[in-house]
Write a protein that holds these residues in place. Structure first.
Motif, PDB file in Angstrom:
ATOM      1  N   TRP A 175       0.794  -1.226   0.000  1.00 40.29           N
ATOM      2  CA  TRP A 175       0.000   0.000   0.000  1.00 40.29           C
ATOM      3  C   TRP A 175       0.828   1.278   0.000  1.00 40.29           C
ATOM      4  CZ3 TRP A 175      -4.697  -0.494  -1.637  1.00 40.29           C
ATOM      5  CH2 TRP A 175      -5.343  -1.731  -1.483  1.00 40.29           C
ATOM      6  N   THR A 176       2.163   1.206   0.103  1.00 42.27           N
ATOM      7  CA  THR A 176       3.009   2.391  -0.035  1.00 42.27           C
ATOM      8  C   THR A 176       3.499   2.580  -1.476  1.00 42.27           C
ATOM      9  OG1 THR A 176       4.878   1.038   0.714  1.00 42.27           O
ATOM     10  CG2 THR A 176       3.814   2.447   2.351  1.00 42.27           C
ATOM     11  N   ARG A 194     -10.468   6.111  -2.388  1.00 35.02           N
ATOM     12  CA  ARG A 194     -11.500   5.365  -1.658  1.00 35.02           C
ATOM     13  C   ARG A 194     -11.872   6.001  -0.331  1.00 35.02           C
ATOM     14  NH1 ARG A 194     -10.423  -0.558  -0.504  1.00 35.02           N
ATOM     15  NH2 ARG A 194      -8.201  -0.288  -0.977  1.00 35.02           N
ATOM     16  N   PHE A 195     -10.856   6.527   0.399  1.00 28.79           N
ATOM     17  CA  PHE A 195     -11.088   6.937   1.781  1.00 28.79           C
ATOM     18  C   PHE A 195     -10.831   8.412   2.058  1.00 28.79           C
ATOM     19  CE2 PHE A 195      -9.775   2.361   2.229  1.00 28.79           C
ATOM     20  CZ  PHE A 195     -11.036   1.883   2.542  1.00 28.79           C
ATOM     21  N   GLY A 196     -10.302   9.151   1.073  1.00 25.13           N
ATOM     22  CA  GLY A 196     -10.043  10.558   1.284  1.00 25.13           C
ATOM     23  C   GLY A 196      -8.595  10.836   1.641  1.00 25.13           C
ATOM     24  N   PRO A 197      -8.217  12.115   1.661  1.00 25.96           N
ATOM     25  CA  PRO A 197      -6.810  12.495   1.857  1.00 25.96           C
ATOM     26  C   PRO A 197      -6.264  12.165   3.234  1.00 25.96           C
ATOM     27  CG  PRO A 197      -8.250  14.426   1.915  1.00 25.96           C
ATOM     28  CD  PRO A 197      -9.092  13.279   1.452  1.00 25.96           C
ATOM     29  N   GLU A 198      -7.154  11.915   4.229  1.00 24.28           N
ATOM     30  CA  GLU A 198      -6.656  11.586   5.572  1.00 24.28           C
ATOM     31  C   GLU A 198      -5.959  10.224   5.614  1.00 24.28           C
ATOM     32  OE1 GLU A 198     -11.069  10.398   5.552  1.00 24.28           O
ATOM     33  OE2 GLU A 198      -9.805  12.006   4.753  1.00 24.28           O
ATOM     34  N   VAL A 199      -6.210   9.360   4.630  1.00 21.71           N
ATOM     35  CA  VAL A 199      -5.486   8.090   4.518  1.00 21.71           C
ATOM     36  C   VAL A 199      -4.373   8.307   3.501  1.00 21.71           C
ATOM     37  CG1 VAL A 199      -5.638   5.639   3.983  1.00 21.71           C
ATOM     38  CG2 VAL A 199      -7.550   6.776   5.103  1.00 21.71           C
ATOM     39  N   ASP A 200      -3.192   8.717   3.999  1.00 21.15           N
ATOM     40  CA  ASP A 200      -2.065   9.127   3.162  1.00 21.15           C
ATOM     41  C   ASP A 200      -0.896   8.184   3.403  1.00 21.15           C
ATOM     42  OD1 ASP A 200      -0.072  10.332   1.747  1.00 21.15           O
ATOM     43  OD2 ASP A 200      -0.069  12.209   2.892  1.00 21.15           O
ATOM     44  N   TYR A 201      -0.795   7.129   2.591  1.00 18.19           N
ATOM     45  CA  TYR A 201       0.251   6.138   2.801  1.00 18.19           C
ATOM     46  C   TYR A 201       1.579   6.534   2.187  1.00 18.19           C
ATOM     47  CZ  TYR A 201      -1.898   2.565   5.606  1.00 18.19           C
ATOM     48  OH  TYR A 201      -2.426   1.889   6.673  1.00 18.19           O
ATOM     49  N   ALA A 202       1.651   7.702   1.524  1.00 24.00           N
ATOM     50  CA  ALA A 202       2.950   8.212   1.096  1.00 24.00           C
ATOM     51  C   ALA A 202       3.699   8.819   2.277  1.00 24.00           C
ATOM     52  CB  ALA A 202       2.766   9.266   0.004  1.00 24.00           C
ATOM     53  N   ASN A 203       2.944   9.415   3.214  1.00 18.07           N
ATOM     54  CA  ASN A 203       3.562  10.119   4.340  1.00 18.07           C
ATOM     55  C   ASN A 203       3.253   9.501   5.696  1.00 18.07           C
ATOM     56  OD1 ASN A 203       4.732  12.424   2.819  1.00 18.07           O
ATOM     57  ND2 ASN A 203       2.589  12.814   2.319  1.00 18.07           N
ATOM     58  N   ARG A 204       2.101   8.837   5.828  1.00 17.78           N
ATOM     59  CA  ARG A 204       1.707   8.275   7.125  1.00 17.78           C
ATOM     60  C   ARG A 204       1.202   6.841   6.959  1.00 17.78           C
ATOM     61  NH1 ARG A 204      -0.452  13.263   6.969  1.00 17.78           N
ATOM     62  NH2 ARG A 204      -2.564  12.471   6.681  1.00 17.78           N
TER      63      ARG A 204
END
Length: 412
Positions: free
Chosen positions: A233-234, A245-255
């Motif tokens: 997922w990164t 799917r889930f919006g910008p709060e799910v940010d696997y590039a940074n978190r």
């Protein structure tokens, strides 16, 4: 704790997500229970649950717009905490306060896995339940899975009794990722796939290794070794997929949170024999759907189970088209080809027998075989695995450093 059994147990649900619907569908096969109340933050979600309770014939369910209102209701005996991980301690504190103040008749509480996000919070959940003199149950469905119940009974009765106890349990669970955004957010969920799913694996393995009739603490926890990784997922394509799917709060590039975890748990039985748990979990598996694999090994025997090795399979050619769904198996990834079908997911996964057990224990005033104390023990193992993965070292027990430890992905 036993008292005159109540004829029926009236329960209220805190939470209206995917897991709440799983519990409700399983309760169709549970006697002496009514679902009389539901609370969550969104009215439309509460109304969906009220409607489902009526469709399933589980009683007349009332929607409550506050937790206090539901806890104070005269028609609620027990509460099932099914809300997101970051809400559970506050929910338990509210239940405790209302009961201790005499404003609530609630006498029992059950909580979905994991019990909390840290060892300290899990211990607080247990303290609050005991301080309010509530009967309490830890909702770990895989302990009650039908193949686990049957397999453990046969192994210990026929094989362990003649050739010696089992010494190795392997447990793996993997699928393509959770349903809701908060699962993917380390600070809200408390971790990644290790916390979300290895709680299942270590507890069902401990259960299989525990002699029937004895509590899980008859096995002494000695040490753990853990590893975590970001496998899928990164990657840029999937980072964008999560955002869509889930919006910008799910940010696997940074978190990102880990999407793969592996752990070894070293135990010791009452006779000093070494026992081992091998567990692995993944959000990076794409097969027919959710896959659970369990093994139990001893001196002269072995038990194994694969949830996708079903007796019922269906084939659909390219000409069969339709909407995507999960009508064949949870976390279904395809609608064509040769597909395994779980005829009774709620039963095979353990929800039916889990809820039957909790309802009967609460109704009769008996202690369940899975309590908040087991939830605390699971959290100690999981936090030990996270610490091991962070430091690269074996973590030995007892370990006071774990009390307030927070996994890297959960730190703000």
């Amino acid at each position: 704790m036993s008292a005159q059994p109540r004829k029926r147990l009236r329960i209220g649900l805190v939470g209206t997500g995917f897991i709440a619907e799983f519990h409700l569908r399983s309760m169709v096969a549970v006697r002496h229970v009514d679902v009389t109340a539901v609370y969550s933050r969104k009215a439309e979600n509460r109304e969906r649950i009220v409607k489902l309770v009526a469709e399933l014939g589980l009683g007349e369910c009332k929607s409550h717009d506050s937790l206090v209102s539901m806890v104070q209701a005269d028609d609620v005996d027990a509460i099932w905490i099914l809300s997101p991980n970051d809400t559970r301690v506050d929910t338990m504190r509210t239940i405790h306060d209302e009961v201790v103040a005499g404003r609530s008749k609630v006498f029992a509480v059950a909580c979905e896995k994991p019990l909390a996000r840290t060892v300290a919070d899990a211990r607080e959940m247990l303290r609050l339940a005991e301080a309010a003199k509530l009967n309490h149950g830890y909702l770990e469905n895989q302990v009650f899975a039908t193949p686990v119940l049957r397999g453990k009974e046969i192994i210990w009765r026929r094989a362990a009794s003649t050739t010696g106890r089992p010494y190795l349990a392997r447990a793996a669970e993997e699928h393509s990722g959770p349903h809701e955004p908060w699962f993917w957010q380390g600070d809200k969920q408390g971790g990644g796939v290790l916390l979300d799913m290895m709680c299942h694996s270590v507890e069902v393995a401990r259960h299989l290794l525990t002699e029937p009739g004895k509590k899980r603490d008859s096995l002494k926890l000695k040490a753990v070794q853990g590893n975590v990784a970001n496998l899928k997922w990164t990657r840029p394509r999937y980072v964008e997929d999560l955002k869509k799917r889930f919006g910008p709060e799910v940010d696997y590039a940074n978190r990102p949170s880990e999407d793969f975890a592996r752990g070894n748990v070293m135990l010791e039985d009452e006779d000093g024999n070494e026992l081992m748990i091998e567990a692995s979990t993944s959000w990076a598996y794409v097969g027919a759907g959710l896959r659970i694999q369990l093994e139990l090994l001893g001196p002269e025997y072995a038990m194994e189970f694969n949830s996708l090795g079903t007796g019922l399979k269906i084939f659909m050619s390219r000409e069969v088209t339709g909407d995507e769904g999960e009508d064949l198996v949870e976390k279904q990834n395809a609608e064509q080809g040769l597909m395994p079908v779980l005829e009774d997911e709620a039963g095979v996964y353990g929800y039916t027998d889990e809820n039957r057990h909790m309802v009967e224990c609460f109704r009769k005033g008996e202690e369940p075989i899975e309590t908040f104390a087991d939830g605390v023990a699971v959290m100690e193992i999981l936090m030990g695995l996270y610490l091991s993965s962070e430091t690269g070292n074996t973590v030995h027990f007892p370990n006071p450093d774990l009390e307030n430890y927070v996994p890297v992905v959960a730190r703000r």
